[in-house]
Design a protein around this motif. Structure first.
Motif, PDB file in Angstrom:
ATOM      1  N   ASP A  10      69.512  -8.192  38.255  1.00 29.92           N
ATOM      2  CA  ASP A  10      70.770  -8.778  38.734  1.00 29.92           C
ATOM      3  C   ASP A  10      70.639  -9.340  40.135  1.00 29.92           C
ATOM      4  OD1 ASP A  10      73.587  -9.400  39.434  1.00 29.92           O
ATOM      5  OD2 ASP A  10      74.375  -7.294  38.845  1.00 29.92           O
ATOM      6  N   LEU A  11      70.536 -10.445  40.436  1.00 25.90           N
ATOM      7  CA  LEU A  11      70.464 -11.234  41.553  1.00 25.90           C
ATOM      8  C   LEU A  11      71.638 -11.222  42.503  1.00 25.90           C
ATOM      9  CD1 LEU A  11      68.606 -14.614  40.681  1.00 25.90           C
ATOM     10  CD2 LEU A  11      67.650 -12.274  41.633  1.00 25.90           C
ATOM     11  N   GLY A  12      72.779 -10.663  41.732  1.00 30.90           N
ATOM     12  CA  GLY A  12      74.261 -10.594  42.509  1.00 30.90           C
ATOM     13  C   GLY A  12      74.059  -9.303  43.358  1.00 30.90           C
ATOM     14  N   GLN A  13      73.201  -8.426  43.072  1.00 25.14           N
ATOM     15  CA  GLN A  13      73.233  -7.209  43.809  1.00 25.14           C
ATOM     16  C   GLN A  13      72.144  -7.219  44.851  1.00 25.14           C
ATOM     17  OE1 GLN A  13      75.022  -4.422  43.302  1.00 25.14           O
ATOM     18  NE2 GLN A  13      76.098  -5.902  42.082  1.00 25.14           N
ATOM     19  N   PRO A  14      72.374  -6.644  46.090  1.00 26.29           N
ATOM     20  CA  PRO A  14      71.261  -6.563  47.023  1.00 26.29           C
ATOM     21  C   PRO A  14      70.057  -5.655  46.538  1.00 26.29           C
ATOM     22  CG  PRO A  14      73.046  -5.040  47.493  1.00 26.29           C
ATOM     23  CD  PRO A  14      73.560  -5.793  46.592  1.00 26.29           C
ATOM     24  N   LEU A  15      68.986  -5.908  47.077  1.00 24.15           N
ATOM     25  CA  LEU A  15      67.922  -5.222  46.845  1.00 24.15           C
ATOM     26  C   LEU A  15      67.002  -4.622  48.094  1.00 24.15           C
ATOM     27  CD1 LEU A  15      66.026  -3.819  44.462  1.00 24.15           C
ATOM     28  CD2 LEU A  15      64.894  -6.003  44.468  1.00 24.15           C
ATOM     29  N   ALA A  16      66.545  -3.720  48.365  1.00 24.84           N
ATOM     30  CA  ALA A  16      65.755  -3.413  49.391  1.00 24.84           C
ATOM     31  C   ALA A  16      64.337  -2.748  48.900  1.00 24.84           C
ATOM     32  CB  ALA A  16      66.300  -2.265  50.280  1.00 24.84           C
ATOM     33  N   VAL A  17      63.127  -3.474  49.127  1.00 26.42           N
ATOM     34  CA  VAL A  17      61.715  -3.107  48.884  1.00 26.42           C
ATOM     35  C   VAL A  17      61.168  -2.651  49.948  1.00 26.42           C
ATOM     36  CG1 VAL A  17      59.911  -4.155  47.749  1.00 26.42           C
ATOM     37  CG2 VAL A  17      62.123  -5.049  47.261  1.00 26.42           C
ATOM     38  N   PRO A  18      60.653  -1.457  49.818  1.00 31.14           N
ATOM     39  CA  PRO A  18      59.620  -0.625  50.809  1.00 31.14           C
ATOM     40  C   PRO A  18      58.180  -1.231  50.638  1.00 31.14           C
ATOM     41  CG  PRO A  18      60.340   0.768  49.296  1.00 31.14           C
ATOM     42  CD  PRO A  18      61.126  -0.426  48.595  1.00 31.14           C
ATOM     43  N   PHE A  19      57.457  -1.072  51.777  1.00 33.30           N
ATOM     44  CA  PHE A  19      56.359  -1.701  51.641  1.00 33.30           C
ATOM     45  C   PHE A  19      55.373  -0.724  52.806  1.00 33.30           C
ATOM     46  CE2 PHE A  19      58.366  -4.482  54.628  1.00 33.30           C
ATOM     47  CZ  PHE A  19      57.748  -4.387  55.718  1.00 33.30           C
ATOM     48  N   THR A  20      54.180  -0.883  52.927  1.00 39.27           N
ATOM     49  CA  THR A  20      53.071  -0.157  53.607  1.00 39.27           C
ATOM     50  C   THR A  20      52.313  -1.359  54.292  1.00 39.27           C
ATOM     51  OG1 THR A  20      51.438   0.308  52.153  1.00 39.27           O
ATOM     52  CG2 THR A  20      53.200   1.945  52.319  1.00 39.27           C
ATOM     53  N   LEU A  21      52.060  -1.166  55.389  1.00 36.06           N
ATOM     54  CA  LEU A  21      50.976  -1.959  56.235  1.00 36.06           C
ATOM     55  C   LEU A  21      49.785  -1.370  56.453  1.00 36.06           C
ATOM     56  CD1 LEU A  21      53.443  -3.722  58.886  1.00 36.06           C
ATOM     57  CD2 LEU A  21      52.325  -4.938  56.720  1.00 36.06           C
ATOM     58  N   ALA A  22      48.484  -1.830  56.176  1.00 28.86           N
ATOM     59  CA  ALA A  22      47.337  -1.249  56.424  1.00 28.86           C
ATOM     60  C   ALA A  22      46.289  -2.337  56.809  1.00 28.86           C
ATOM     61  CB  ALA A  22      46.739  -0.479  55.000  1.00 28.86           C
ATOM     62  N   GLY A  23      45.132  -1.906  57.130  1.00 28.58           N
ATOM     63  CA  GLY A  23      44.077  -2.960  57.662  1.00 28.58           C
ATOM     64  C   GLY A  23      43.573  -2.491  58.982  1.00 28.58           C
ATOM     65  N   PRO A  51      37.651 -10.757  73.576  1.00 28.90           N
ATOM     66  CA  PRO A  51      37.343 -11.078  72.275  1.00 28.90           C
ATOM     67  C   PRO A  51      37.112  -9.943  71.338  1.00 28.90           C
ATOM     68  CG  PRO A  51      35.617 -11.392  73.763  1.00 28.90           C
ATOM     69  CD  PRO A  51      36.735 -10.966  74.562  1.00 28.90           C
ATOM     70  N   GLU A  52      37.414 -10.287  70.046  1.00 28.34           N
ATOM     71  CA  GLU A  52      37.319  -9.200  69.014  1.00 28.34           C
ATOM     72  C   GLU A  52      37.037  -9.985  67.744  1.00 28.34           C
ATOM     73  OE1 GLU A  52      41.054  -6.129  69.629  1.00 28.34           O
ATOM     74  OE2 GLU A  52      41.466  -7.919  68.500  1.00 28.34           O
ATOM     75  N   SER A  53      36.355  -9.130  66.809  1.00 24.26           N
ATOM     76  CA  SER A  53      36.109  -9.861  65.486  1.00 24.26           C
ATOM     77  C   SER A  53      37.423  -9.866  64.714  1.00 24.26           C
ATOM     78  CB  SER A  53      34.996  -8.792  65.027  1.00 24.26           C
ATOM     79  OG  SER A  53      35.743  -7.446  64.625  1.00 24.26           O
ATOM     80  N   GLU A  54      37.276 -10.639  63.512  1.00 21.32           N
ATOM     81  CA  GLU A  54      38.175 -10.716  62.589  1.00 21.32           C
ATOM     82  C   GLU A  54      38.861  -9.325  62.280  1.00 21.32           C
ATOM     83  OE1 GLU A  54      38.098 -13.413  59.182  1.00 21.32           O
ATOM     84  OE2 GLU A  54      37.103 -14.726  60.323  1.00 21.32           O
ATOM     85  N   GLU A  55      40.112  -9.409  62.050  1.00 21.59           N
ATOM     86  CA  GLU A  55      40.836  -8.056  61.730  1.00 21.59           C
ATOM     87  C   GLU A  55      41.683  -8.539  60.345  1.00 21.59           C
ATOM     88  OE1 GLU A  55      41.895  -5.769  65.776  1.00 21.59           O
ATOM     89  OE2 GLU A  55      42.668  -7.918  65.691  1.00 21.59           O
ATOM     90  N   SER A  56      42.194  -7.420  59.702  1.00 24.14           N
ATOM     91  CA  SER A  56      42.855  -7.471  58.593  1.00 24.14           C
ATOM     92  C   SER A  56      44.159  -6.960  58.612  1.00 24.14           C
ATOM     93  CB  SER A  56      42.229  -7.069  57.276  1.00 24.14           C
ATOM     94  OG  SER A  56      41.955  -5.637  57.484  1.00 24.14           O
ATOM     95  N   LEU A  57      45.064  -7.389  57.696  1.00 24.92           N
ATOM     96  CA  LEU A  57      46.520  -6.759  57.799  1.00 24.92           C
ATOM     97  C   LEU A  57      46.861  -6.819  56.196  1.00 24.92           C
ATOM     98  CD1 LEU A  57      49.002  -5.433  58.876  1.00 24.92           C
ATOM     99  CD2 LEU A  57      49.877  -7.910  59.503  1.00 24.92           C
TER     100      LEU A  57
END
Length: 86
Positions: A16-29, A66-72
């Motif tokens: 139902d796109l008429g309803q709000p939706l909160a989607v949790p997530f995590t960040l790592a890397g 300077p740093e090497s490449e990092e990920s997220l």
């Protein structure tokens, strides 16, 4: 503009796109919040009623040396009323 910003785009389909939706997530890397990027105030993205697309913008922070490449890595967590898709 979006220079020096990582933008994650979330798309909502079905339900139902008429309803709000909160989607949790995590960040790592290997990237470090407050050192490499500005962490979001909450670990969820919100879809207002009627919206099928939401964005999460994370500003990048300049390194002092300077740093090497990092990920997220962002992982969407399952929740009531939706199932994450890749």
């Amino acid at each position: 503009g979006l220079d020096n910003v990582i933008r994650f785009t979330f798309t909502r389909s079905g339900g139902d796109l008429g309803q709000p939706l909160a989607v949790p997530f995590t960040l790592a890397g290997t990237a470090t919040p407050a050192s490499d990027f500005t962490a979001p105030p909450t670990a969820e993205v919100s879809f207002p009623p009627g919206e099928a697309v939401a964005h999460l913008d994370l500003p990048l922070l300049d390194d002092t040396g300077p740093e090497s490449e990092e990920s997220l890595i962002l992982t969407i967590l399952p929740g009531p009323g939706y199932a994450p898709d890749t």
